[in-house]
Motif scaffolding. Structure first.
Motif, short mmCIF file in Angstrom:
data_model
loop_
_atom_site.label_atom_id
_atom_site.label_comp_id
_atom_site.label_asym_id
_atom_site.label_seq_id
_atom_site.Cartn_x
_atom_site.Cartn_y
_atom_site.Cartn_z
N LEU A 345 0.84 -1.19 0.00
CA LEU A 345 0.00 0.00 0.00
C LEU A 345 0.88 1.25 0.00
O LEU A 345 2.10 1.15 -0.07
CB LEU A 345 -0.94 -0.03 1.20
CG LEU A 345 -1.90 -1.23 1.25
CD1 LEU A 345 -2.76 -1.18 2.51
CD2 LEU A 345 -2.78 -1.28 0.01
N ALA A 346 0.27 2.41 0.04
CA ALA A 346 1.04 3.66 -0.07
C ALA A 346 0.45 4.74 0.82
O ALA A 346 -0.77 4.85 0.97
CB ALA A 346 1.07 4.13 -1.52
N ARG A 347 1.35 5.53 1.38
CA ARG A 347 0.95 6.74 2.10
C ARG A 347 1.00 7.96 1.20
O ARG A 347 0.70 9.06 1.61
CB ARG A 347 1.84 6.93 3.33
CG ARG A 347 1.69 5.82 4.36
CD ARG A 347 2.50 6.09 5.63
NE ARG A 347 2.29 5.03 6.60
CZ ARG A 347 3.05 3.93 6.69
NH1 ARG A 347 4.09 3.78 5.87
NH2 ARG A 347 2.79 3.01 7.60
N GLY A 348 1.39 7.72 -0.05
CA GLY A 348 1.50 8.78 -1.04
C GLY A 348 2.41 8.30 -2.16
O GLY A 348 2.99 7.21 -2.09
N ILE A 349 2.55 9.09 -3.19
CA ILE A 349 3.44 8.74 -4.30
C ILE A 349 4.88 8.69 -3.79
O ILE A 349 5.35 9.63 -3.15
CB ILE A 349 3.28 9.75 -5.45
CG1 ILE A 349 1.91 9.55 -6.12
CG2 ILE A 349 4.41 9.62 -6.46
CD1 ILE A 349 1.54 10.61 -7.12
N GLY A 350 5.55 7.56 -4.05
CA GLY A 350 6.91 7.38 -3.57
C GLY A 350 6.99 6.96 -2.11
O GLY A 350 8.08 6.97 -1.53
N ARG A 351 5.88 6.57 -1.53
CA ARG A 351 5.85 6.23 -0.09
C ARG A 351 5.08 4.93 0.12
O ARG A 351 4.13 4.85 0.88
CB ARG A 351 5.22 7.36 0.72
CG ARG A 351 5.95 8.70 0.61
CD ARG A 351 5.18 9.80 1.32
NE ARG A 351 5.02 9.50 2.74
CZ ARG A 351 4.05 10.01 3.50
NH1 ARG A 351 3.15 10.83 2.95
NH2 ARG A 351 3.97 9.70 4.78
N SER A 352 5.51 3.89 -0.58
CA SER A 352 4.84 2.59 -0.46
C SER A 352 5.40 1.82 0.72
O SER A 352 6.53 2.05 1.17
CB SER A 352 5.04 1.79 -1.75
OG SER A 352 4.43 2.45 -2.84
N PHE A 353 4.61 0.88 1.22
CA PHE A 353 5.04 0.08 2.36
C PHE A 353 4.33 -1.27 2.34
O PHE A 353 3.30 -1.45 1.67
CB PHE A 353 4.76 0.80 3.67
CG PHE A 353 3.29 0.99 3.98
CD1 PHE A 353 2.63 0.15 4.86
CD2 PHE A 353 2.57 2.03 3.38
CE1 PHE A 353 1.27 0.32 5.13
CE2 PHE A 353 1.22 2.21 3.66
CZ PHE A 353 0.56 1.35 4.54
N ILE A 354 4.89 -2.23 3.06
CA ILE A 354 4.31 -3.57 3.15
C ILE A 354 3.28 -3.56 4.26
O ILE A 354 3.56 -3.18 5.40
CB ILE A 354 5.41 -4.61 3.43
CG1 ILE A 354 6.46 -4.59 2.30
CG2 ILE A 354 4.81 -6.01 3.57
CD1 ILE A 354 7.72 -5.36 2.63
N ALA A 355 2.07 -4.00 3.92
CA ALA A 355 0.95 -3.98 4.88
C ALA A 355 0.43 -5.40 5.09
O ALA A 355 -0.43 -5.87 4.34
CB ALA A 355 -0.16 -3.07 4.38
N PRO A 356 0.96 -6.11 6.08
CA PRO A 356 0.52 -7.49 6.31
C PRO A 356 -0.82 -7.55 7.05
O PRO A 356 -1.22 -6.61 7.74
CB PRO A 356 1.64 -8.06 7.19
CG PRO A 356 2.17 -6.88 7.94
CD PRO A 356 2.03 -5.70 7.01
N GLY A 357 -1.49 -8.68 6.87
CA GLY A 357 -2.69 -8.94 7.66
C GLY A 357 -3.85 -8.01 7.42
O GLY A 357 -4.59 -7.68 8.35
N ILE A 358 -4.05 -7.58 6.19
CA ILE A 358 -5.21 -6.72 5.89
C ILE A 358 -6.49 -7.54 6.03
O ILE A 358 -6.60 -8.64 5.50
CB ILE A 358 -5.11 -6.15 4.46
CG1 ILE A 358 -3.87 -5.26 4.32
CG2 ILE A 358 -6.37 -5.38 4.09
CD1 ILE A 358 -3.90 -4.01 5.17
N GLU A 359 -7.45 -7.00 6.75
CA GLU A 359 -8.70 -7.73 6.98
C GLU A 359 -9.44 -7.98 5.67
O GLU A 359 -9.62 -7.07 4.85
CB GLU A 359 -9.60 -6.93 7.92
CG GLU A 359 -9.05 -6.77 9.32
CD GLU A 359 -9.95 -5.89 10.18
OE1 GLU A 359 -11.14 -5.73 9.82
OE2 GLU A 359 -9.47 -5.36 11.19
N ALA A 360 -9.89 -9.22 5.52
CA ALA A 360 -10.60 -9.58 4.29
C ALA A 360 -11.86 -8.75 4.10
O ALA A 360 -12.23 -8.43 2.97
CB ALA A 360 -10.96 -11.07 4.33
N GLY A 361 -12.49 -8.37 5.21
CA GLY A 361 -13.70 -7.57 5.10
C GLY A 361 -13.46 -6.22 4.46
O GLY A 361 -14.30 -5.72 3.71
#
Length: 376
Positions: A345-361
């Motif tokens: 995912l991203a907090r903005g352009i050029g600011r991506s990050f790994i986001a584990p465990g995103i809720e399926a809902g």
């Protein structure tokens, strides 16, 4: 201008597995000498029915002029070629050609050929050296670099493979002059991705220079070289994707799911188009979760659209499937851990990050909104 003046060298410093990526126009003309310098006595050139008639004869002749014994393996084009059957065919051909560990498998083609030939090289005799001669923009900036090789399974894309670094990558940007416009656009999605991951300045440069990349000006060489530098830096930090190399999969969780749903039918969707939709979805999902400014997601979509790429599920020919089908396809993603989805995912352009465990809902709610929007 001479080959020497055009040449850009991007090193990939991996100790004993270190190699160079050479970028420039006209490199195919010196490929024989450059590949022969690796010290092999024989080479098996793997290509497809589209690329082979254009470049295989010249490459074969150049290698034979340097004293290498060559054999040519020609496969059907398209994503469906990344299969168990094709792997068996290539492995048997390499063995029949008496290619030894010190010899070479040369991948002459796009990402499909590079992934397949590289995987064959990884498993034949438990490891044969190989060279990448990528002929598409996508393969020059992404799949030819970093040592990921593999084939597809009925369970999903690239689920069977190995890490096997090439000995050399020759990215001749002049070969892209004959690339169909659709393939050029698809490859560009991976170029833009590098800016979106962690280099906002490069993304802005792409916004200003993408037309020069498509036209074959010096911007093309710089875009390929900068993309390779970005990927090489990540690969050196995390060769086997145990950490931040996963950032390179920005847009791919969605994109791979769409490829599976379309049965890897390139008439409907090619990899780079899936990535483009995936990039736009990743930024819209980030905005949906309140992580990213909506304006950044809109900017990403606007740029990809300007470059002629799809950004919406409604643009998948023949449909994108149901939310349940999309979620089921994502469940086979290589980044799934303990059954939980990991997104980039991203907090903005050029600011991506790994986001584990995103809720399926939350994923379901987002996809419901996206599919609902596509129907209005």
């Amino acid at each position: 201008m001479t080959d020497r003046q055009r040449l850009i060298t991007v090193p990939v410093p991996l100790g004993e597995r270190a190699y160079d990526i050479l970028v420039g126009r006209g490199l195919i003309g010196s490929a024989g000498a450059r590949i022969a310098a690796l010290g092999a006595r024989a080479a098996a050139i793997v290509t497809d029915e589209h690329v082979g008639p254009l470049y295989a004869s010249a490459l074969t002749g150049a290698l034979e002029a340097q004293g290498l014994r060559t054999t040519l393996v020609v496969l059907p084009p398209g994503e469906a070629t990344k299969s168990y059957a094709s792997l068996e065919r290539v492995c048997d051909a390499v063995l029949e050609a008496r290619i030894e560990r010190g010899d070479l498998v040369v991948a002459l083609g796009g990402g499909v050929i590079g992934d397949l030939a590289g995987f064959a090289a990884a498993v034949v005799r438990r490891g044969v050296r190989f060279v990448q001669v990528p002929t598409t923009l996508l393969s020059q900036v992404d799949s030819s670099v970093g040592g990921k090789t593999g084939i597809n399974s009925r369970h999903g894309k690239n689920l069977v493979g190995a890490f096997h670094q090439p000995s050399l990558v020759l990215a001749d940007t002049a070969l892209l002059d004959t690339l169909p416009a659709r393939e050029m656009r698809a490859g560009y999605a991976e170029v833009a991705k590098y800016g979106l991951i962690d280099d906002a300045r490069f993304f802005a440069w792409c916004e200003a220079n993408w037309q020069g990349i498509f036209a074959g000006g010096p911007e093309r060489d710089e875009a390929v070289a900068q993309s390779c530098r970005a990927k090489a830096a990540v690969v050196v930090r995390d060769e086997h994707e145990t950490g931040d190399r996963a950032l390179l999969n920005l847009g791919h969780t969605f994109g791979h799911a769409l490829e599976k749903i379309t049965a890897y039918d390139s008439a409907r969707l090619v990899h780079g188009e899936g990535v483009a939709i995936g990039l736009a979805l990743a930024f819209r999902f980030s905005a949906f979760l309140g992580l990213c400014p909506p304006g950044d997601a809109e900017r990403v979509e606007a740029h990809l659209t300007a470059a002629g790429l799809p950004t919406r599920l409604s643009q998948v020919p023949g449909g994108c499937g149901t939310v349940d089908e999309l979620l089921a396809a994502m469940a086979q993603d290589k980044k799934v851990k303990g059954g939980a989805l990991t997104f980039i995912l991203a907090r903005g352009i050029g600011r991506s990050f790994i986001a584990p465990g995103i809720e399926a809902g939350k994923v379901r709610a987002f996809l419901d909104s996206e599919i609902g929007t596509s129907r209005t």
